[in-house]
Design a protein around this motif. Structure first.
Motif, mmCIF file in Angstrom:
data_model
loop_
_atom_site.group_PDB
_atom_site.id
_atom_site.type_symbol
_atom_site.label_atom_id
_atom_site.label_comp_id
_atom_site.label_asym_id
_atom_site.label_seq_id
_atom_site.Cartn_x
_atom_site.Cartn_y
_atom_site.Cartn_z
ATOM 1 N N ARG A 1 0.774 -1.109 0.039
ATOM 2 C CA ARG A 1 0.084 0.168 0.009
ATOM 3 C C ARG A 1 0.836 1.409 0.055
ATOM 4 O O ARG A 1 0.706 2.066 -0.760
ATOM 5 C CB ARG A 1 -0.810 -0.089 1.175
ATOM 6 N N LEU A 2 1.771 1.383 0.627
ATOM 7 C CA LEU A 2 2.796 2.445 0.785
ATOM 8 C C LEU A 2 3.522 2.492 -0.684
ATOM 9 O O LEU A 2 3.811 3.858 -0.991
ATOM 10 C CB LEU A 2 3.888 2.418 1.965
ATOM 11 N N HIS A 3 3.880 1.494 -0.888
ATOM 12 C CA HIS A 3 4.701 1.709 -2.447
ATOM 13 C C HIS A 3 3.570 2.358 -3.440
ATOM 14 O O HIS A 3 4.195 3.250 -4.212
ATOM 15 C CB HIS A 3 5.129 0.387 -2.902
ATOM 16 N N TYR A 4 2.471 1.967 -3.372
ATOM 17 C CA TYR A 4 1.218 2.352 -4.258
ATOM 18 C C TYR A 4 1.106 3.792 -4.054
ATOM 19 O O TYR A 4 1.014 4.741 -4.895
ATOM 20 C CB TYR A 4 0.211 1.373 -4.174
ATOM 21 N N GLU A 5 1.016 4.084 -2.655
ATOM 22 C CA GLU A 5 0.675 5.451 -2.213
ATOM 23 C C GLU A 5 1.887 6.426 -2.746
ATOM 24 O O GLU A 5 1.618 7.370 -3.051
ATOM 25 C CB GLU A 5 0.238 5.704 -0.918
ATOM 26 N N THR A 6 3.121 6.046 -2.467
ATOM 27 C CA THR A 6 4.177 6.713 -2.835
ATOM 28 C C THR A 6 4.469 7.070 -4.316
ATOM 29 O O THR A 6 4.608 8.097 -4.691
ATOM 30 C CB THR A 6 5.459 6.206 -2.356
ATOM 31 N N GLN A 7 4.123 6.058 -5.033
ATOM 32 C CA GLN A 7 4.312 6.120 -6.592
ATOM 33 C C GLN A 7 3.118 6.991 -7.073
ATOM 34 O O GLN A 7 3.269 7.778 -8.044
ATOM 35 C CB GLN A 7 4.319 4.815 -7.292
ATOM 36 N N THR A 8 1.853 6.855 -6.627
ATOM 37 C CA THR A 8 1.017 7.629 -6.981
ATOM 38 C C THR A 8 0.982 9.263 -6.643
ATOM 39 O O THR A 8 0.802 9.899 -7.427
ATOM 40 C CB THR A 8 -0.497 7.358 -6.070
ATOM 41 N N ALA A 9 1.650 9.427 -5.468
ATOM 42 C CA ALA A 9 1.741 10.756 -5.106
ATOM 43 C C ALA A 9 2.816 11.581 -6.186
ATOM 44 O O ALA A 9 3.029 12.505 -6.467
ATOM 45 C CB ALA A 9 2.532 10.907 -3.509
ATOM 46 N N TYR A 10 3.937 10.676 -6.212
ATOM 47 C CA TYR A 10 4.979 11.005 -7.389
ATOM 48 C C TYR A 10 4.494 11.151 -8.796
ATOM 49 O O TYR A 10 4.670 12.349 -9.354
ATOM 50 C CB TYR A 10 6.168 9.800 -7.473
ATOM 51 N N ILE A 11 3.558 10.534 -9.126
ATOM 52 C CA ILE A 11 2.962 10.559 -10.336
ATOM 53 C C ILE A 11 2.211 12.081 -10.413
ATOM 54 O O ILE A 11 2.209 12.601 -11.399
ATOM 55 C CB ILE A 11 2.164 9.325 -10.803
ATOM 56 N N LYS A 12 1.372 12.255 -9.531
ATOM 57 C CA LYS A 12 0.653 12.982 -9.421
ATOM 58 C C LYS A 12 1.298 14.489 -9.396
ATOM 59 O O LYS A 12 0.907 15.566 -10.126
ATOM 60 C CB LYS A 12 -0.163 13.516 -8.209
ATOM 61 N N ALA A 13 2.464 14.538 -8.789
ATOM 62 C CA ALA A 13 3.362 15.571 -8.592
ATOM 63 C C ALA A 13 4.193 15.881 -10.035
ATOM 64 O O ALA A 13 4.309 16.832 -10.694
ATOM 65 C CB ALA A 13 4.673 15.613 -7.790
ATOM 66 N N ARG A 14 4.632 14.812 -10.818
ATOM 67 C CA ARG A 14 5.083 14.614 -12.137
ATOM 68 C C ARG A 14 4.265 15.321 -12.985
ATOM 69 O O ARG A 14 4.505 16.407 -14.024
ATOM 70 C CB ARG A 14 5.743 13.327 -12.436
#
Length: 192
Positions: free
Chosen positions: A73-86
């Motif tokens: 879940r943390l991996h998914y949330e971290t990647q999602t936050a990065y993608i949104k910022a990107r």
């Protein structure tokens, strides 16, 4: 009713060591999974201690289904936050803030590389680099120091070229990527 509370208190006291162990594992999962998750996309170099702890945490998480689910879940949330910022054009700021918040575990890869190279050169070379790239006060170089100075400058030029290529390939702003490289370079110089 009081007897139920007493039984509950006794039951929880019996499981306290187990819950404590899970809390410790959960804390490690929460600390290391986001750092490792963003290592490649934010160009992070994880320190040796954190890397070893991360491997041990992964082994422990294999036997704990809750920790394993939390890691995913943390991996998914971290990647999602990065993608949104990107996607919002905030990739550099996101990574910079993330690295600053997790500096005990990792640092920008280029900062780490420059620190390694600077440890091998004289103080006058470090000061000259700081002046010419980062705006520090002027410094004089001896003739013997010019080769080391040129090598450090070449490292920066190569990294700028890579940043430009990555920016063009991924549709990012070239000037922002080059500025981030220079900022990482100067962060290494200023720690000297």
């Amino acid at each position: 009713m009081k007897r139920c509370f007493a039984a509950f208190a006794i039951a929880t006291s019996l499981f306290a060591p187990v819950a404590h162990a899970n809390d410790a594992l959960e804390a490690k999962v929460r600390a290391y999974v986001p750092v490792v998750s963003l290592a490649k996309v934010c160009d992070i170099r994880i320190n040796d201690a954190a890397s070893g702890d991360h491997r041990a945490m992964l082994e422990a998480a294999k036997s704990d289904p809750n920790a394993n689910k939390l890691a995913y879940r943390l991996h998914y949330e971290t990647q999602t936050a990065y993608i949104k910022a990107r996607d919002a054009g905030q990739r550099i700021a996101f990574c910079k803030d993330f690295i600053a918040a997790n500096s005990q575990y990792a640092k920008a890869r280029f900062t780490a590389e420059v620190e390694d190279h600077l440890s091998d050169v004289s103080t006058s070379v470090q000061k000259a680099i700081a002046h010419n790239v980062c705006g520090a006060p002027p410094a004089k170089l001896s003739k013997a120091d010019w080769k080391s100075y040129a090598a450090i400058k070449q490292i920066l030029q190569i990294e700028h070229k890579l940043a430009k290529e990555n920016a063009e390939t991924n549709g990012w702003e070239v000037a922002d990527e080059r500025a981030a490289v220079t900022e990482q370079f100067c962060a290494a110089v200023k720690t000297r």
